[in-house]
Write a protein that holds these residues in place. Structure first.
Motif, PDB file in Angstrom:
ATOM      1  N   CYS A   1       0.822  -1.221   0.000  1.00  0.00           N
ATOM      2  CA  CYS A   1       0.000   0.000   0.000  1.00  0.00           C
ATOM      3  C   CYS A   1       0.853   1.267   0.000  1.00  0.00           C
ATOM      4  O   CYS A   1       0.324   2.371  -0.152  1.00  0.00           O
ATOM      5  CB  CYS A   1      -0.943   0.001   1.204  1.00  0.00           C
ATOM      6  SG  CYS A   1      -2.171  -1.334   1.147  1.00  0.00           S
TER       7      CYS A   1
ATOM      8  N   LEU B   1      -6.250   0.058  -2.508  1.00  0.00           N
ATOM      9  CA  LEU B   1      -5.042   0.880  -2.502  1.00  0.00           C
ATOM     10  C   LEU B   1      -3.859   0.090  -3.045  1.00  0.00           C
ATOM     11  O   LEU B   1      -3.016   0.636  -3.774  1.00  0.00           O
ATOM     12  CB  LEU B   1      -4.747   1.392  -1.091  1.00  0.00           C
ATOM     13  CG  LEU B   1      -3.517   2.281  -0.918  1.00  0.00           C
ATOM     14  CD1 LEU B   1      -3.576   3.483  -1.846  1.00  0.00           C
ATOM     15  CD2 LEU B   1      -3.402   2.740   0.540  1.00  0.00           C
ATOM     16  N   ALA B   2      -3.798  -1.205  -2.720  1.00  0.00           N
ATOM     17  CA  ALA B   2      -2.726  -2.059  -3.229  1.00  0.00           C
ATOM     18  C   ALA B   2      -2.758  -2.110  -4.757  1.00  0.00           C
ATOM     19  O   ALA B   2      -1.722  -1.976  -5.419  1.00  0.00           O
ATOM     20  CB  ALA B   2      -2.847  -3.462  -2.651  1.00  0.00           C
TER      21      ALA B   2
END
Length: 281
Positions: free
Chosen positions: A109, A135-136
């Motif tokens: 992240c 988010l990753a």
């Protein structure tokens, strides 16, 4: 990242470091088991030449090491939150004479790389454990060059993964286990149809493909199966730690009976199924 997500990240780091010795012990068996998914990822990202490849949640080294061996002038950067797992990856690389790798302890992240830096990104069985999966995916897209490829694998539905449900189902039948919080990291967090496709779409990827890849855990005997699962499986160890000796023995006996009733003696090959999702930036 908020406090709750940071706590999840810290828990994952501690857990994978704690179980790194078990993964090292059972490396050959587990890597054979995970090999088909790694090969599908490799086929999807098509590494070659002087490509710069990012392998996220690299663990003990695969498929990153195999990818590194396919390059000519390129390199693989292998990342994980657990330093102890990456130490095993570096040792495996040295043993195989693979020198075109780097390792970095970091959170997916918050990747410490420039925009548009990598030609491809691989991630075998990492998404289920990421604090913030969306988010990753956005971070993967950020560090990937335009036109670059990404591929990841996640576990399919429980009904197609007897290799883990044989153990966890037996434990759940005998013990009262608290349900995990909604969205918490776990084996089957990403198996819902269309879930990973939506995450990739929201990250800006295109040409998203999804395929099922099957595999077998060739343990040979129920004893080997039990020993491996209780030395690499964090949820299994956590559950069994709450059982007294009598309950643990009861669960073990029932698992042995379940496995031996399904597979011939000496030919325990427990089935598994994963989804491999690939896309282009």
């Amino acid at each position: 990242m908020n406090a709750q997500l940071e706590e999840i990240r810290e828990q994952q780091k501690q857990s994978w470091n704690k179980f790194s010795s078990g993964w090292k012990k059972w490396d050959q068996l587990t890597m054979d088991f995970l090999h088909p998914m790694g090969q599908s990822i490799i086929a999807s990202i098509q590494p070659s030449g002087n490509n710069r490849i990012l392998d996220i949640a690299a663990g003990t080294g695969e498929p990153g090491l195999t990818i590194a061996g396919m390059l000519n002038g390129g390199k693989v950067v292998m990342t994980d939150v657990a330093e102890d797992m990456l130490a095993i990856a570096r040792a495996n690389a040295a043993q195989r004479g693979i020198t075109n790798i780097e390792t970095a302890v970091c959170d997916v992240c918050e990747l410490p790389f420039d925009n548009d830096y990598f030609d491809a990104v691989s991630c075998r069985f990492g998404f289920m454990f990421f604090p913030d999966m969306q988010l990753a995916a956005k971070e993967m897209a950020r560090v990937l060059k335009p036109g670059g490829r990404v591929a990841t694998s996640v576990w399919n539905v429980p009904d197609k993964n007897f290799w883990v449900t044989a153990m966890m189902g037996t434990i759940a039948k005998n013990m009262e286990l608290p349900p995990p919080p909604p969205g918490a990291p776990g084996m089957f967090r990403c198996c819902k149809p269309g879930m990973m496709k939506a995450i990739f779409e929201n990250a800006g990827f295109k040409n998203i493909q999804e395929e099922e890849v099957t595999t077998t855990l060739n343990a040979g005997t129920a004893e080997v199966y039990w020993n491996m699962m209780t030395e690499v499986g964090a949820p299994i160890v956590a559950a069994l730690s709450k059982a007294d000796d009598a309950m643990r023995q009861k669960i073990k006996s029932e698992v042995f009976e379940l496995i031996n009733s399904r597979y011939p003696e000496g030919k325990v090959a427990v089935e598994g199924s994963a989804l491999v999702i690939s896309a282009i930036k």
